[in-house]
Design an enzyme around this catalytic site. Structure first.
Site, PDB file in Angstrom:
ATOM      1  CB  CYS A   5     -37.436 -57.336 -55.239  1.00 36.39           C
ATOM      2  SG  CYS A   5     -39.071 -57.081 -54.643  1.00 36.39           S
ATOM      3  N   GLY A  32     -33.949 -53.112 -51.608  1.00 36.17           N
ATOM      4  CA  GLY A  32     -34.986 -53.795 -51.103  1.00 36.17           C
ATOM      5  C   GLY A  32     -34.672 -54.344 -49.267  1.00 36.17           C
ATOM      6  CG  ASN A 106     -37.068 -55.871 -59.714  1.00 34.28           C
ATOM      7  OD1 ASN A 106     -36.143 -55.204 -60.219  1.00 34.28           O
ATOM      8  ND2 ASN A 106     -38.078 -55.357 -59.044  1.00 34.28           N
ATOM      9  N   GLY A 107     -40.560 -56.724 -60.052  1.00 36.11           N
ATOM     10  CA  GLY A 107     -41.585 -56.294 -60.960  1.00 36.11           C
ATOM     11  C   GLY A 107     -42.623 -56.478 -60.483  1.00 36.11           C
ATOM     12  CE1 TYR A 249     -34.116 -42.370 -53.976  1.00 34.72           C
ATOM     13  CE2 TYR A 249     -35.480 -44.311 -54.770  1.00 34.72           C
ATOM     14  CZ  TYR A 249     -34.835 -43.340 -53.824  1.00 34.72           C
ATOM     15  OH  TYR A 249     -34.820 -43.630 -52.403  1.00 34.72           O
ATOM     16  CG  ASP A 357     -33.708 -34.585 -54.288  1.00 36.64           C
ATOM     17  OD1 ASP A 357     -32.946 -35.621 -54.513  1.00 36.64           O
ATOM     18  OD2 ASP A 357     -34.313 -34.647 -53.132  1.00 36.64           O
ATOM     19  CB  CYS A 394     -44.441 -46.707 -60.184  1.00 37.28           C
ATOM     20  SG  CYS A 394     -43.825 -48.123 -60.908  1.00 37.28           S
ATOM     21  CB  CYS A 445     -42.000 -47.852 -68.328  1.00 35.28           C
ATOM     22  SG  CYS A 445     -43.546 -47.663 -67.329  1.00 35.28           S
TER      23      CYS A 445
END
Ligand code: AMP
Length: 480
Positions: A5, A32, A106-107, A249, A357, A394, A445
């Site tokens: 988010c 989001g 967010n997470g 991304y 891409d 993820c 990560c």
């Protein structure tokens, strides 16, 4: 439940926060599209408006006028396939004995169930199965016994996983970033106040100045009168676990995250992609929009090397088609790629083409595109990707599909090249990403590209003590 988010929090001197919050949510819309919400406080009571849909549809002028107060937080929520779920829309609000709380998250927590069960045993009633509610209840409980800063610290010591939070405690707005800094959060200054946001593009939209990133493990408390802020380093991290995929991304190219302008990162990754696996062809085409910065860096590096490869915007995107990625069936996703992208024949016919891409997830986009380009007369289609192969899901907040849906989940780069029918295929190495971000692998990560996570996740390996074989990044040339 995965929360993917955008969050924002604003404290102003003498002006309602609702409109600036609304504009900053617009700036974070890419983070989001499922729901949008704002919670404000005017010193007496909390006001809330949370609705499903895009920011522009979720609020009308009357809704914004009813959100009183110069302090507030906002949220946009990212959808996952098939989970249109009004109960998980945010900010999440709770009232408790000594006040009110609003939370935007967010997470994704990895121990939410455990804490939720413990709180439920103590009598807390939950209205959703989201981990944001767990944080809200834990914090509310701690606030009954401790002052604000200590209560947040206690909650931070309890929750594990990734979280960038904006919180309203009565009229005070706080920002908290998890000790590993997995998701972004930054602070900025406005003419008449301060703002916390997932991305600096939201601060720009308000004509503000980015001050800095919120540090991993840090709490920022905005003064409710909009005149300043205090910071507290509540947890000292050993290692960070910044999500590299934000740079590749997820984030806007015009945002600065952890001191790196995302656009420049993508261009540099494109340059490295040429250095690692450049292929001579007549023309380089970005897959819009996500491949654009990579392709311009790639073409520039090629030209610096003396190649006369041409850069062309040979794929047009229909901007009215929404995200294809989350469509529930493969059939619909394939159709949607065709709806979304159309080649400009003159840039392709009779040529050897390289498409760039940012990533391949299920492989739908590249498979469809290669067919499309060959139908439009391309003689060869080479594919270069600005990230390593995505081999695992993820768990920290980005929808990456399940392991068996991932094209690189169980296949080598050669097998993928064959499946998507490319003449050649190469991905970028992990080292190129760490180098570009000027950090070490252990501070990123990389779960989705290594299958090893910086958190303890049931059934998964942790990158803090395991090494798995690499599937490599390049295919051998196609046999004709
Ligand atoms: P796919 O077609 O499944 O291989 O997905 C790759 C395409 O989706 C690329 O064009 C990416 O820009 C985009 N993409 C990558 N990751 C995500 C994500 N987590 N959510 C939505 N789109 C994504």
């Amino acid at each position: 439940m995965h929360e993917k988010c955008g969050v924002v929090g604003i404290s102003l001197e003498d002006r309602d926060a609702a409109r600036p919050l609304y504009y900053s949510l617009y700036a974070l819309q890419h983070r989001g599209q499922e729901s949008a919400g704002i919670v404000t406080h005017d010193g007496f009571q909390q006001y809330s408006h949370v609705e499903m849909g895009l920011v522009g549809d979720a609020f009308d002028p009357g809704d914004l006028e009813a959100l009183n107060g110069s302090n507030g937080i906002g949220h946009v929520r990212y959808p996952t396939a098939g989970s249109v779920n009004a109960c998980c829309a945010q900010p999440f609000s709770v009232s408790f004995k000594s006040g009110s709380l609003g939370l935007s998250h967010n997470g994704n927590l990895v121990n939410a169930d455990e804490i939720g069960d413990e709180l439920a045993d103590l009598g807390h009633a939950f209205t959703s199965d989201g981990d944001t509610e767990v944080i809200a209840h834990d914090l509310a409980r701690n606030l009954l016994e401790e002052d604000l800063v200590r209560a947040v610290k206690r909650t931070m010591n309890r929750i594990h996983g990734s979280y960038s939070l904006t919180i309203m405690h009565d009229e005070t707005v706080l920002g908290v970033r998890d000790p590993q800094g997995n998701r972004p959060l930054c602070i900025g200054e406005l003419e008449d106040g301060y703002v916390l946001a997932s991305e600096s593009a939201a601060i720009d939209t308000l004509d503000g100045e980015l001050i800095r990133d919120v540090k991993p493990g840090e709490l920022v408390v905005l003064h409710a009168d909009g005149t300043g802020y205090d910071t507290y380093q509540l947890v000292e991290p050993e290692n960070t676990a910044h999500c590299f995929f934000e740079h590749v991304y997820f984030a806007r190219p015009d945002s600065t995250i952890d001191e790196n302008l995302v656009y420049e990162v993508r261009r540099e990754l494109g340059r490295k992609l040429w250095e690692e696996s450049g292929v001579e062809s007549d023309v380089v085409l970005p897959v819009p929009d996500s491949g654009r910065a990579f392709a311009s860096g790639y073409a520039e590096a090629a030209q610096d090397d003396g190649s006369d490869i041409e850069f062309a915007e040979g794929l047009m995107k229909n901007r009215y088609v929404g995200r294809t990625f989350i469509m529930p069936t493969q059939d619909e996703r394939e159709r949607a790629v065709r709806l979304k992208l159309n080649p400009i024949k003159s840039t392709i016919e009779g040529k050897s083409v390289t498409i760039i891409d940012d990533s391949i997830v299920r492989g739908t986009t590249s498979t469809q595109l290669i067919k499309l380009l060959k139908d439009a007369g391309a003689e060869e289609v080479h594919v270069r990707i600005g990230a390593p192969p995505i081999v695992a899901p993820c768990y920290m907040g980005i929808d990456m599909a399940s392991r068996d849906e991932l094209i690189a989940g169980n296949q080598s780069v050669d097998e993928i090249r064959e499946e998507i029918e490319a003449d050649s295929l190469s991905y970028l190495s992990i080292d190129a990403i760490a180098e570009t971000l000027e950090t070490s692998r252990t501070d990123l990560c990389l779960g989705c590209v290594t299958g090893e996570y910086p958190y303890d996740i049931e059934g998964e390996a942790t990158d803090r003590d395991v090494a798995r074989p690499d599937i490599g990044t390049q295919s051998s040339p196609a046999d004709d």
